[in-house]
Design an enzyme around this catalytic site. Sequence first.
Site, PDB file in Angstrom:
ATOM      1  CB  SER A  60      -0.834  -0.006   1.037  1.00 40.25           C
ATOM      2  OG  SER A  60      -1.790  -1.070   1.046  1.00 40.25           O
TER       3      SER A  60
ATOM      4  CD  GLU B 226       2.094   0.477  12.705  1.00 41.66           C
ATOM      5  OE1 GLU B 226       1.932   0.330  14.133  1.00 41.66           O
ATOM      6  OE2 GLU B 226       1.428   0.098  11.725  1.00 41.66           O
TER       7      GLU B 226
ATOM      8  CG  PHE C 272      -1.488   2.678  11.426  1.00 42.12           C
ATOM      9  CD1 PHE C 272      -2.709   2.790  12.365  1.00 42.12           C
ATOM     10  CD2 PHE C 272      -1.407   1.933  10.322  1.00 42.12           C
ATOM     11  CE1 PHE C 272      -3.634   1.946  12.015  1.00 42.12           C
ATOM     12  CE2 PHE C 272      -2.655   1.206  10.042  1.00 42.12           C
ATOM     13  CZ  PHE C 272      -3.871   1.108  10.905  1.00 42.12           C
TER      14      PHE C 272
ATOM     15  CG  HIS D 121      -3.835   4.745   2.588  1.00 42.52           C
ATOM     16  ND1 HIS D 121      -2.790   4.338   1.970  1.00 42.52           N
ATOM     17  CD2 HIS D 121      -4.761   3.734   2.431  1.00 42.52           C
ATOM     18  CE1 HIS D 121      -2.930   3.162   1.250  1.00 42.52           C
ATOM     19  NE2 HIS D 121      -4.171   2.932   1.278  1.00 42.52           N
TER      20      HIS D 121
ATOM     21  CG  ASP E  71      -9.946   0.611   5.190  1.00 41.55           C
ATOM     22  OD1 ASP E  71     -10.650  -0.343   4.701  1.00 41.55           O
ATOM     23  OD2 ASP E  71      -8.660   0.497   4.891  1.00 41.55           O
TER      24      ASP E  71
ATOM     25  NE  ARG F 193      -7.145   2.920  -0.626  1.00 44.42           N
ATOM     26  CZ  ARG F 193      -8.336   2.576  -1.439  1.00 44.42           C
ATOM     27  NH1 ARG F 193      -9.063   3.779  -1.699  1.00 44.42           N
ATOM     28  NH2 ARG F 193      -8.759   1.430  -1.858  1.00 44.42           N
TER      29      ARG F 193
END
Length: 296
Positions: free
Chosen positions: A12, A39, A65, A89, A97, A148
């Site tokens: 991604s 992360e 994140f 994203h 999502d 994204r």
Amino acid sequence: QLVGGSADLAGSNKTSMPDYGEFSKTDRSGRTINYGVREHGMGSIMNGMALHGGILPYGGTFLIFSDYMRPAIRLAALMGLRVIYVFTHDSIGLGEDGPTHQPVEQLASLRAIPDLTVLRPCDANETAEAWKIALSEERGPVALALSRQAVPVLDRSRLGPAKDLSKGAYVLRDPEKGDPDSILIATGSEVAIALEAAERLESKGAKVRVVSMPSWEVFERQSISYRDRILPPRIRVRVAVEAGVSLGWCRYVGAHGTVVGVEHFGASAPYKTLYEKFGLTAENVAKIAAELLEEP
């Protein structure tokens, strides 16, 4: 010098370097690191590599994140380490999502960290210029915020050059005749919305400047004369457009301007539906700017 990867999101984030192998216990020469779903661990490992020296580490994950790795980001900024964060994203534009994965306050949160340079480019050409800053910045860490969803590659033959991203903000578009009476400021995927809104406004007689502002931090490093040239103090009608919370934008829109943003958590739906429902459209931006122009 580049060594890095992502927190289990390489497909991604597009952060692998397939031609240079993967770092492993059997191959220490590989330059792509599979950090795993951790992360904070990734950010801490990057700090260790930067402190060792000789390489330029990078790590990718979704922008939402970044919260998990904030302590490591803060330490990187505190120590002035050369590391690069690739946050993809970057807004509600990621779509279905839903709000758990849709960042709304993360850009503001990252901008609040001293000595962290945040860059949110609007198209492929600005992204290339943002990477130039990321690779050359020696004062501290750099965070790239990337969308994204598909965004148009802007026609630079009639718009400001992408290389002006090096100033943090620049005039992307000015009225064909006369001085501007209003300014639309945008970042990332919302720049295209601002451009369309400007066309709508000018069809009704307004004179609109569109400013792309990929980096507050880089813009603030410029001279006062340059900043006043981009955002002339005399122009009080200003609308900032960004798919995130409006916190901090007051410094650029002023008391007479406004922000079209997202002051709540997102929702689960296709991104075009979300943008329409939340008012992140050229039609709504033009309407708000027009109302400000009508005020005495």
